[in-house]
Structure formats: structure tokens, C-alpha cells
Design a protein around this motif. Sequence first.
Motif, PDB file in Angstrom:
ATOM      1  N   GLN A 113      54.575  34.221 115.354  1.00 46.32           N
ATOM      2  CA  GLN A 113      54.603  34.543 116.780  1.00 46.32           C
ATOM      3  C   GLN A 113      54.309  36.025 116.966  1.00 46.32           C
ATOM      4  N   VAL A 114      53.726  36.378 118.104  1.00 50.97           N
ATOM      5  CA  VAL A 114      53.502  37.773 118.481  1.00 50.97           C
ATOM      6  C   VAL A 114      54.174  37.997 119.822  1.00 50.97           C
ATOM      7  N   GLU A 115      54.948  39.055 119.914  1.00 57.60           N
ATOM      8  CA  GLU A 115      55.622  39.422 121.160  1.00 57.60           C
ATOM      9  C   GLU A 115      55.276  40.854 121.532  1.00 57.60           C
ATOM     10  N   ILE A 116      54.983  41.090 122.797  1.00 61.50           N
ATOM     11  CA  ILE A 116      54.749  42.434 123.302  1.00 61.50           C
ATOM     12  C   ILE A 116      56.105  42.972 123.761  1.00 61.50           C
ATOM     13  N   LEU A 117      56.531  44.086 123.180  1.00 64.23           N
ATOM     14  CA  LEU A 117      57.823  44.668 123.526  1.00 64.23           C
ATOM     15  C   LEU A 117      57.701  45.617 124.715  1.00 64.23           C
ATOM     16  N   ALA A 118      56.702  46.481 124.697  1.00 64.13           N
ATOM     17  CA  ALA A 118      56.496  47.439 125.790  1.00 64.13           C
ATOM     18  C   ALA A 118      55.007  47.663 125.981  1.00 64.13           C
ATOM     19  N   TYR A 119      54.608  47.723 127.247  1.00 61.70           N
ATOM     20  CA  TYR A 119      53.207  47.954 127.584  1.00 61.70           C
ATOM     21  C   TYR A 119      53.158  49.112 128.568  1.00 61.70           C
ATOM     22  N   ARG A 120      52.373  50.117 128.269  1.00 60.10           N
ATOM     23  CA  ARG A 120      52.393  51.355 129.044  1.00 60.10           C
ATOM     24  C   ARG A 120      51.072  51.665 129.758  1.00 60.10           C
ATOM     25  N   GLU A 121      50.126  50.773 129.728  1.00 59.69           N
ATOM     26  CA  GLU A 121      48.818  50.995 130.350  1.00 59.69           C
ATOM     27  C   GLU A 121      48.792  50.440 131.775  1.00 59.69           C
ATOM     28  N   SER A 122      47.846  50.935 132.570  1.00 63.32           N
ATOM     29  CA  SER A 122      47.693  50.420 133.934  1.00 63.32           C
ATOM     30  C   SER A 122      46.892  49.122 133.976  1.00 63.32           C
ATOM     31  N   HIS A 123      46.114  48.838 132.926  1.00 63.19           N
ATOM     32  CA  HIS A 123      45.299  47.626 132.850  1.00 63.19           C
ATOM     33  C   HIS A 123      45.472  46.986 131.477  1.00 63.19           C
ATOM     34  N   GLY A 124      45.189  45.712 131.398  1.00 61.05           N
ATOM     35  CA  GLY A 124      45.199  45.041 130.107  1.00 61.05           C
ATOM     36  C   GLY A 124      46.493  44.342 129.754  1.00 61.05           C
ATOM     37  N   PHE A 125      47.432  44.342 130.683  1.00 60.74           N
ATOM     38  CA  PHE A 125      48.733  43.710 130.419  1.00 60.74           C
ATOM     39  C   PHE A 125      48.620  42.212 130.178  1.00 60.74           C
ATOM     40  N   GLU A 126      47.447  41.646 130.410  1.00 62.95           N
ATOM     41  CA  GLU A 126      47.244  40.210 130.197  1.00 62.95           C
ATOM     42  C   GLU A 126      47.440  39.797 128.743  1.00 62.95           C
ATOM     43  N   ILE A 127      47.449  40.766 127.823  1.00 60.83           N
ATOM     44  CA  ILE A 127      47.708  40.426 126.424  1.00 60.83           C
ATOM     45  C   ILE A 127      49.109  39.855 126.247  1.00 60.83           C
ATOM     46  N   ARG A 128      49.945  40.026 127.246  1.00 55.73           N
ATOM     47  CA  ARG A 128      51.288  39.467 127.170  1.00 55.73           C
ATOM     48  C   ARG A 128      51.303  37.964 127.503  1.00 55.73           C
ATOM     49  N   ASN A 129      50.226  37.441 128.027  1.00 55.80           N
ATOM     50  CA  ASN A 129      50.162  36.021 128.370  1.00 55.80           C
ATOM     51  C   ASN A 129      50.390  35.164 127.124  1.00 55.80           C
ATOM     52  N   PRO A 130      51.282  34.175 127.224  1.00 51.39           N
ATOM     53  CA  PRO A 130      51.577  33.321 126.065  1.00 51.39           C
ATOM     54  C   PRO A 130      50.339  32.660 125.467  1.00 51.39           C
ATOM     55  N   ALA A 131      49.394  32.237 126.296  1.00 50.15           N
ATOM     56  CA  ALA A 131      48.197  31.564 125.771  1.00 50.15           C
ATOM     57  C   ALA A 131      47.395  32.496 124.873  1.00 50.15           C
ATOM     58  N   TRP A 132      47.285  33.754 125.247  1.00 54.79           N
ATOM     59  CA  TRP A 132      46.542  34.697 124.408  1.00 54.79           C
ATOM     60  C   TRP A 132      47.288  34.942 123.096  1.00 54.79           C
ATOM     61  N   ARG A 133      48.590  35.146 123.152  1.00 50.54           N
ATOM     62  CA  ARG A 133      49.381  35.429 121.952  1.00 50.54           C
ATOM     63  C   ARG A 133      49.487  34.219 121.024  1.00 50.54           C
ATOM     64  N   ARG A 134      49.414  33.004 121.562  1.00 46.16           N
ATOM     65  CA  ARG A 134      49.486  31.788 120.735  1.00 46.16           C
ATOM     66  C   ARG A 134      48.290  31.642 119.801  1.00 46.16           C
ATOM     67  N   GLN A 135      47.187  32.314 120.104  1.00 43.98           N
ATOM     68  CA  GLN A 135      46.000  32.235 119.250  1.00 43.98           C
ATOM     69  C   GLN A 135      46.263  32.711 117.825  1.00 43.98           C
ATOM     70  N   PHE A 136      47.289  33.553 117.643  1.00 45.71           N
ATOM     71  CA  PHE A 136      47.594  34.120 116.327  1.00 45.71           C
ATOM     72  C   PHE A 136      48.397  33.165 115.443  1.00 45.71           C
ATOM     73  N   VAL A 137      49.076  32.214 116.045  1.00 50.25           N
ATOM     74  CA  VAL A 137      50.016  31.359 115.321  1.00 50.25           C
ATOM     75  C   VAL A 137      49.325  30.607 114.188  1.00 50.25           C
ATOM     76  N   GLY A 138      49.925  30.706 113.003  1.00 49.85           N
ATOM     77  CA  GLY A 138      49.432  29.999 111.826  1.00 49.85           C
ATOM     78  C   GLY A 138      48.337  30.722 111.063  1.00 49.85           C
ATOM     79  N   LYS A 139      47.842  31.824 111.597  1.00 44.62           N
ATOM     80  CA  LYS A 139      46.739  32.532 110.940  1.00 44.62           C
ATOM     81  C   LYS A 139      47.263  33.531 109.916  1.00 44.62           C
ATOM     82  N   THR A 140      46.402  33.839 108.965  1.00 43.33           N
ATOM     83  CA  THR A 140      46.707  34.821 107.935  1.00 43.33           C
ATOM     84  C   THR A 140      45.664  35.942 108.016  1.00 43.33           C
ATOM     85  N   ALA A 141      45.843  36.945 107.191  1.00 40.82           N
ATOM     86  CA  ALA A 141      44.900  38.074 107.196  1.00 40.82           C
ATOM     87  C   ALA A 141      43.465  37.622 106.963  1.00 40.82           C
ATOM     88  N   GLN A 142      43.272  36.536 106.189  1.00 37.16           N
ATOM     89  CA  GLN A 142      41.913  36.081 105.885  1.00 37.16           C
ATOM     90  C   GLN A 142      41.419  34.964 106.801  1.00 37.16           C
TER      91      GLN A 142
END
Length: 183
Positions: A113-142
Motif C-alpha cells: 500500500q502507498v499512503e500520502i502523509l502530507a502534501y504541500r503543493e497547490s496542485h497535484g493533490f490527486e495523487i492521494r486518490n485511492p485509485a491512483w495509489r492502488r496501481q502500486f499494489v503487488g508490484k516490485t522494483a522490477q
Amino acid sequence: MNVIRWTAVLSGVTAACATASAFAVQYLSVEQAQQTIFPEATAFKEQGVQLSAEQMREVEKLAGLPARSANWRVIAAYKGDTPLGYMVLDDVIGKVELISYAVGLNPDASVRQVEILAYRESHGFEIRNPAWRRQFVGKTAQSGIALNGGIANISGATLSCAHVTDGVRRIAAMAQVALPAKK
């Protein structure tokens, strides 16, 4: 009359400047992230990880990115005596400000899982959306932790997407190299 107009203009400029710096949002504390990523855990143990020069070279090779740091803040999650995985804390630059995030890893170094703890920018906060963060689940460095190579970009959040994606890939590589693997 002109004095009144300039006062109104200056008040508007002052208000705009005040709101421009008011975008920082703390979404989760470290403890809340632990519970979110590992809700079944009964204990958490902080264990710093310090990479050797050889391990840093391995991380760079696996991630395809500079290792950036030899020291990592890692928290192991347990259910009783059974290890559940790890949470790694990191910060990356969005466009100009830091994004604080946590990556939950399974014992095999795949992303849980990936969680955004703090976001300090005026734009781009959409990375906190669960659908975007779910893309990482199950993946490895390769396996598919690359922007537009397994992880979709978000228009208007390109730098935040790219930098968090690179950070997650680097963490997955560090975990593979330096954390005890349990299948």
C-alpha cells in the motif's frame, strides 16, 4: 478615491499571497499510516536501515535511479511474533515542496500500500486518490513501478506522480536489497 482602490487591490494581493502558502495538508500521522497499512498488526517496531556502499549500488541497479540515501526509516509490523511486513517513510519533491509518504511492503518486498502523509503543493493533490495509489499494489522494483509503464500519470500532477513513483520504486529496491525476505 484612488486610495480606496489601491487599498482594495493591496488587500486582494495580501489575501492571495496568504492563501498561496496555505495548501499544506497533513493527511495522516505515522501512527495512523501504520494502522491503515497494517490494520491487523499488534505491534510495530522501528528499525532504521543503513545501506552499505555495495547495497546502494544494488538499489541503483534494481531501481534504475540513484539510491539517494543510505539511511531509511523503516517500521516493521507484527501480528504477535509473526512479521507482516514493513512501512518505509520518505519525502520527495513534488514541484517545489516536499510530499511525505509511506510505503507498506509485504515480506517479499512487493508493495502492499502507498499512503500520502502530507502534501504541500497547490496542485497535484490527486495523487492521494485511492485509485491512483492502488496501481502500486503487488508490484516490485522490477515489475511495473514506472510512470506510464505500469503507473498512469495524472494530468496536472505530472511531477508529483513522477517523483512519488520513482520514490516507491527506490523503496521497493531498497527493501529487496536490505530487508529480510520472508515468503
